[in-house]
Design a protein around this motif. Structure first.
Motif, PDB file in Angstrom:
ATOM      1  N   LEU A  20      -5.629  -6.964   3.753  1.00 21.55           N
ATOM      2  CA  LEU A  20      -6.447  -6.822   2.613  1.00 21.55           C
ATOM      3  C   LEU A  20      -6.975  -7.926   1.726  1.00 21.55           C
ATOM      4  N   TRP A  44     -16.146  -5.120   0.347  1.00 28.68           N
ATOM      5  CA  TRP A  44     -16.336  -4.254   1.464  1.00 28.68           C
ATOM      6  C   TRP A  44     -16.955  -4.966   2.531  1.00 28.68           C
ATOM      7  N   ASP A  94       0.802  -1.217   0.005  1.00 28.58           N
ATOM      8  CA  ASP A  94       0.100   0.006   0.266  1.00 28.58           C
ATOM      9  C   ASP A  94       0.943   1.339   0.125  1.00 28.58           C
ATOM     10  N   GLY A 147      -6.241   2.775  -4.229  1.00 27.03           N
ATOM     11  CA  GLY A 147      -7.023   1.560  -4.677  1.00 27.03           C
ATOM     12  C   GLY A 147      -6.414   1.152  -6.105  1.00 27.03           C
ATOM     13  N   PHE A 166      -9.899  -2.581   0.861  1.00 32.06           N
ATOM     14  CA  PHE A 166      -9.052  -1.436   0.941  1.00 32.06           C
ATOM     15  C   PHE A 166      -8.868  -1.166   2.388  1.00 32.06           C
ATOM     16  N   THR A 167      -8.298  -0.281   2.813  1.00 35.62           N
ATOM     17  CA  THR A 167      -8.353   0.241   4.229  1.00 35.62           C
ATOM     18  C   THR A 167      -9.804   1.057   4.367  1.00 35.62           C
ATOM     19  N   SER A 168     -10.043   1.825   3.299  1.00 34.22           N
ATOM     20  CA  SER A 168     -11.480   2.643   3.222  1.00 34.22           C
ATOM     21  C   SER A 168     -11.895   2.736   1.663  1.00 34.22           C
ATOM     22  N   GLU A 178       0.683   4.418   0.373  1.00 28.97           N
ATOM     23  CA  GLU A 178       0.382   5.273   1.446  1.00 28.97           C
ATOM     24  C   GLU A 178       0.942   4.880   2.931  1.00 28.97           C
ATOM     25  N   TRP A 184     -12.628  -3.630   6.396  1.00 29.11           N
ATOM     26  CA  TRP A 184     -11.289  -3.695   6.962  1.00 29.11           C
ATOM     27  C   TRP A 184     -11.197  -2.972   8.254  1.00 29.11           C
ATOM     28  N   CYS A 198     -10.049   4.929  -0.664  1.00 28.38           N
ATOM     29  CA  CYS A 198      -8.676   4.893  -0.829  1.00 28.38           C
ATOM     30  C   CYS A 198      -8.139   5.451  -2.052  1.00 28.38           C
TER      31      CYS A 198
END
Length: 99
Positions: free
Chosen positions: A28, A79, A16, A53, A45-47, A18, A83, A50
């Motif tokens: 993930l 989703w 990732d 992504g 993804f973490t959000s 970021e 996560w 993202c």
């Protein structure tokens, strides 16, 4: 023939951008299935927002496609479940002081 473990090892090399942490240990990757020369992956993804992504999916696809014996890679973004940091590997939680 490629195995699930081969795919997971390849995904450990995908970061990732970021967080600069690999997507497998981040938690993930929800599922990996190998059907002959086809690999199917469910990941998140973490959000949902993202920004990295698309780049992560591109890098994950390239890492899997590079494995000997892979002819097709399908990555589905899911989703559910969402996560959370609890999905990280125990080693990563320990490194980040959360385990």
């Amino acid at each position: 023939m490629v195995t699930v473990d081969d795919v997971k090892a390849a995904l450990e090399g995908v970061h990732d951008p970021e967080l600069d942490l690999d997507i497998l240990n981040l938690g993930l990757i929800y599922d990996v299935a190998v059907y002959g020369q086809r690999v199917d992956v469910e990941m998140t993804f973490t959000s949902p927002m993202c920004p990295a992504g698309p780049a992560i999916v591109k890098d994950a696809t390239a890492a899997i496609d590079a494995l000997d014996g892979v002819e097709e890679t399908n990555i589905e973004i899911v989703w559910d479940p969402p996560w959370t940091m609890e999905m990280m590997s125990e080693d990563l939680k320990f490194m980040l002081g959360r385990g």
